[in-house]
Design a protein around this motif. Structure first.
Motif, PDB file in Angstrom:
ATOM      1  N   LEU A   1       2.502  -3.937 -10.256  1.00  0.00           N
ATOM      2  CA  LEU A   1       1.152  -3.527 -10.687  1.00  0.00           C
ATOM      3  C   LEU A   1       0.403  -2.746  -9.607  1.00  0.00           C
ATOM      4  CD1 LEU A   1       0.061  -6.656 -12.741  1.00  0.00           C
ATOM      5  CD2 LEU A   1       0.669  -4.377 -13.611  1.00  0.00           C
ATOM      6  N   ALA A   2       0.946  -2.723  -8.400  1.00  0.00           N
ATOM      7  CA  ALA A   2       0.333  -1.867  -7.376  1.00  0.00           C
ATOM      8  C   ALA A   2       0.635  -0.396  -7.675  1.00  0.00           C
ATOM      9  CB  ALA A   2       0.858  -2.246  -5.991  1.00  0.00           C
ATOM     10  N   PHE A   3       1.655  -0.127  -8.513  1.00  0.00           N
ATOM     11  CA  PHE A   3       2.079   1.256  -8.772  1.00  0.00           C
ATOM     12  C   PHE A   3       1.956   1.670 -10.234  1.00  0.00           C
ATOM     13  CE2 PHE A   3       4.086  -0.181  -4.949  1.00  0.00           C
ATOM     14  CZ  PHE A   3       3.986   0.899  -4.095  1.00  0.00           C
ATOM     15  N   HIS A   4       1.883   0.696 -11.156  1.00  0.00           N
ATOM     16  CA  HIS A   4       1.834   1.025 -12.589  1.00  0.00           C
ATOM     17  C   HIS A   4       0.727   0.226 -13.260  1.00  0.00           C
ATOM     18  CE1 HIS A   4       5.552   3.330 -12.364  1.00  0.00           C
ATOM     19  NE2 HIS A   4       6.119   2.317 -11.721  1.00  0.00           N
TER      20      HIS A   4
ATOM     21  N   HIS B   1      -4.085   2.242  -6.250  1.00  0.00           N
ATOM     22  CA  HIS B   1      -5.317   2.126  -5.463  1.00  0.00           C
ATOM     23  C   HIS B   1      -4.955   2.325  -4.000  1.00  0.00           C
ATOM     24  CE1 HIS B   1      -6.978   0.688  -9.160  1.00  0.00           C
ATOM     25  NE2 HIS B   1      -6.043  -0.241  -9.217  1.00  0.00           N
ATOM     26  N   PRO B   2      -4.946   3.575  -3.551  1.00  0.00           N
ATOM     27  CA  PRO B   2      -4.546   3.815  -2.164  1.00  0.00           C
ATOM     28  C   PRO B   2      -5.456   3.050  -1.213  1.00  0.00           C
ATOM     29  CG  PRO B   2      -4.918   5.870  -3.351  1.00  0.00           C
ATOM     30  CD  PRO B   2      -5.380   4.774  -4.245  1.00  0.00           C
TER      31      PRO B   2
ATOM     32  N   THR C   1       0.825  -1.214   0.000  1.00  0.00           N
ATOM     33  CA  THR C   1       0.000   0.000   0.000  1.00  0.00           C
ATOM     34  C   THR C   1       0.858   1.262   0.000  1.00  0.00           C
ATOM     35  OG1 THR C   1      -0.130  -0.030   2.395  1.00  0.00           O
ATOM     36  CG2 THR C   1      -1.901  -1.152   1.212  1.00  0.00           C
ATOM     37  N   SER C   2       2.194   1.075   0.059  1.00  0.00           N
ATOM     38  CA  SER C   2       3.083   2.235  -0.072  1.00  0.00           C
ATOM     39  C   SER C   2       4.425   1.730  -0.604  1.00  0.00           C
ATOM     40  CB  SER C   2       3.283   2.931   1.273  1.00  0.00           C
ATOM     41  OG  SER C   2       4.105   2.126   2.086  1.00  0.00           O
ATOM     42  N   PHE C   3       5.205   2.654  -1.183  1.00  0.00           N
ATOM     43  CA  PHE C   3       6.514   2.287  -1.742  1.00  0.00           C
ATOM     44  C   PHE C   3       7.436   1.764  -0.629  1.00  0.00           C
ATOM     45  CE2 PHE C   3      10.681   3.739  -3.715  1.00  0.00           C
ATOM     46  CZ  PHE C   3      10.698   2.745  -4.677  1.00  0.00           C
ATOM     47  N   ASP C   4       7.281   2.289   0.559  1.00  0.00           N
ATOM     48  CA  ASP C   4       8.093   1.836   1.703  1.00  0.00           C
ATOM     49  C   ASP C   4       7.908   0.350   1.972  1.00  0.00           C
ATOM     50  OD1 ASP C   4       9.270   4.167   2.252  1.00  0.00           O
ATOM     51  OD2 ASP C   4       8.053   4.685   3.999  1.00  0.00           O
ATOM     52  N   GLU C   5       6.737  -0.166   1.646  1.00  0.00           N
ATOM     53  CA  GLU C   5       6.462  -1.583   1.944  1.00  0.00           C
ATOM     54  C   GLU C   5       7.150  -2.532   0.963  1.00  0.00           C
ATOM     55  OE1 GLU C   5       2.264  -2.503   2.241  1.00  0.00           O
ATOM     56  OE2 GLU C   5       1.975  -0.806   3.579  1.00  0.00           O
ATOM     57  N   VAL C   6       7.649  -2.013  -0.168  1.00  0.00           N
ATOM     58  CA  VAL C   6       8.290  -2.882  -1.160  1.00  0.00           C
ATOM     59  C   VAL C   6       9.717  -3.164  -0.706  1.00  0.00           C
ATOM     60  CG1 VAL C   6       8.976  -3.121  -3.577  1.00  0.00           C
ATOM     61  CG2 VAL C   6       6.871  -1.885  -2.991  1.00  0.00           C
TER      62      VAL C   6
END
Ligand code: SAM
Length: 313
Positions: free
Chosen positions: A116-119, A263-264, A22-27
């Protein structure tokens, strides 16, 4: 405020579906804030100040940390390719040991879920050893190449050779872990390519070496001009074999805006307090006593109570 849970779920065939970040930090990944600032500078400059045409290429994507970031700089008509073994077997025993020890839980599905969570769309994915890249990617097509796959000497030598084939004129080629104690093979391969006079380093950070197969001077001059105004990045210039090399260190540079999830997470409103239970209606006698206590002088109330008691006896 809490968020919808992203706990892994299980498909009917029992293969776990990776959780959606749900955020880039989580990747998960290895991509320092400091190198994000430098990627942003090189890629933005290619996009705006000194337009350089070409595609993007990453060798070694893992769970997509740097790939998701790179994907944000892709322009219309360009292609982004990533090459990784993901869950395929490595080509030799040393590489097998490297991936088994360092990336035991990596799957292509995990990478794709994260990306795909970001693009909206995946990059072109080559699931294979990086040795196939020079055959699969168009020669001279890439403006930015990030080399972060196998850290074994012979593979890095091959990746360097492939980068030369696929690089567009003045492309930026970035090497991860070029000086780490745990992978001397990367340093040996990269500096050997520099020493032959063919690969031209532009700059180094603590973890990555930024180079080009073209003329480093215009990018170096622009970089030094930009660094002059930055108090949050220190820099110095070393001369190696008569050529300048910019050293850059972090002094608290803010990271560029993080890629945002498509999808926030849906905020879940805090639970409303439970309605208070209705108070039971007082029994008739109790109601009379309360009223009398509130309204009558104490002497009168006591006389009435005494009379009622005598009547009940
Ligand atoms: C250090 S990780 C990449 C990290 C990623 N760039 C990031 O920023 O998070 C290295 C990746 O290279 C892949 N890899 C290792 N050897 C490889 C090979 N011979 N061919 C292709 N990929 C390889 C591994 O599967 C792993 O995902």
């Amino acid at each position: 405020m809490s968020h919808v849970s992203q706990a892994p779920v299980t498909t009917p065939d029992a293969e776990p579906v990776p959780p959606v970040p749900t955020s880039f930090d989580e990747v998960k990944g290895w991509f320092s804030a400091h190198d994000q600032v430098l990627f942003d500078w090189f890629l933005t400059r290619q996009n705006e100040a000194a337009p350089v045409a070409g595609d993007l290429l990453e060798l070694g994507a893992f769970m997509g940390k740097s790939a998701i970031f790179l994907g944000g700089y892709l322009r219309d008509g360009e292609e982004f390719t990533v090459c990784d073994l993901f869950d395929s077997p490595a080509p030799d025993d040393f590489n097998l040991e490297e991936v088994r020890d360092s990336y035991p839980t990596l799957t292509r599905r995990g990478f794709e879920t994260n990306y795909l969570a970001f693009h909206e769309a995946l990059p072109t994915v080559i699931q294979a050893p990086t040795s196939v890249v020079a055959e699969k990617v168009r020669p001279g097509s890439c403006r930015f190449v990030h080399i972060d796959a196998s850290h074994l000497h012979e593979h890095v030598v091959q990746d360097i050779a492939s980068s030369r084939i696929v690089a567009a004129p003045d492309a930026v080629v970035v090497f991860d872990d070029y000086r780490s104690a745990h992978c001397p093979g990367v340093a040996a391969a990269v500096w050997a390519a520099v020493a032959t006079g063919e690969l031209h380093p532009i700059a180094v950070s603590a973890s990555k070496l930024y180079a080009t197969w073209g003329d480093p001077q215009p990018q170096q001059a622009a970089l030094l001009g930009w660094l002059e105004d930055r108090s949050d990045l220190w820099h110095g210039v070393d001369v190696i074999d008569g050529k300048p090399l910019v050293r850059i260190g972090d002094e608290g540079a803010p990271v560029p805006p993080a890629p945002q999830p498509l999808h926030p997470p849906v905020p879940v409103p805090a639970a409303a307090p439970a309605p208070a239970a209705p108070r039971p209606a007082p029994r008739p006698g109790v109601r009379w006593r309360r009223l009398a206590k509130d309204l009558l002088p104490p002497l009168v109330t006591r006389a009435i109570v005494a009379r009622r008691r005598r009547a009940r006896a």
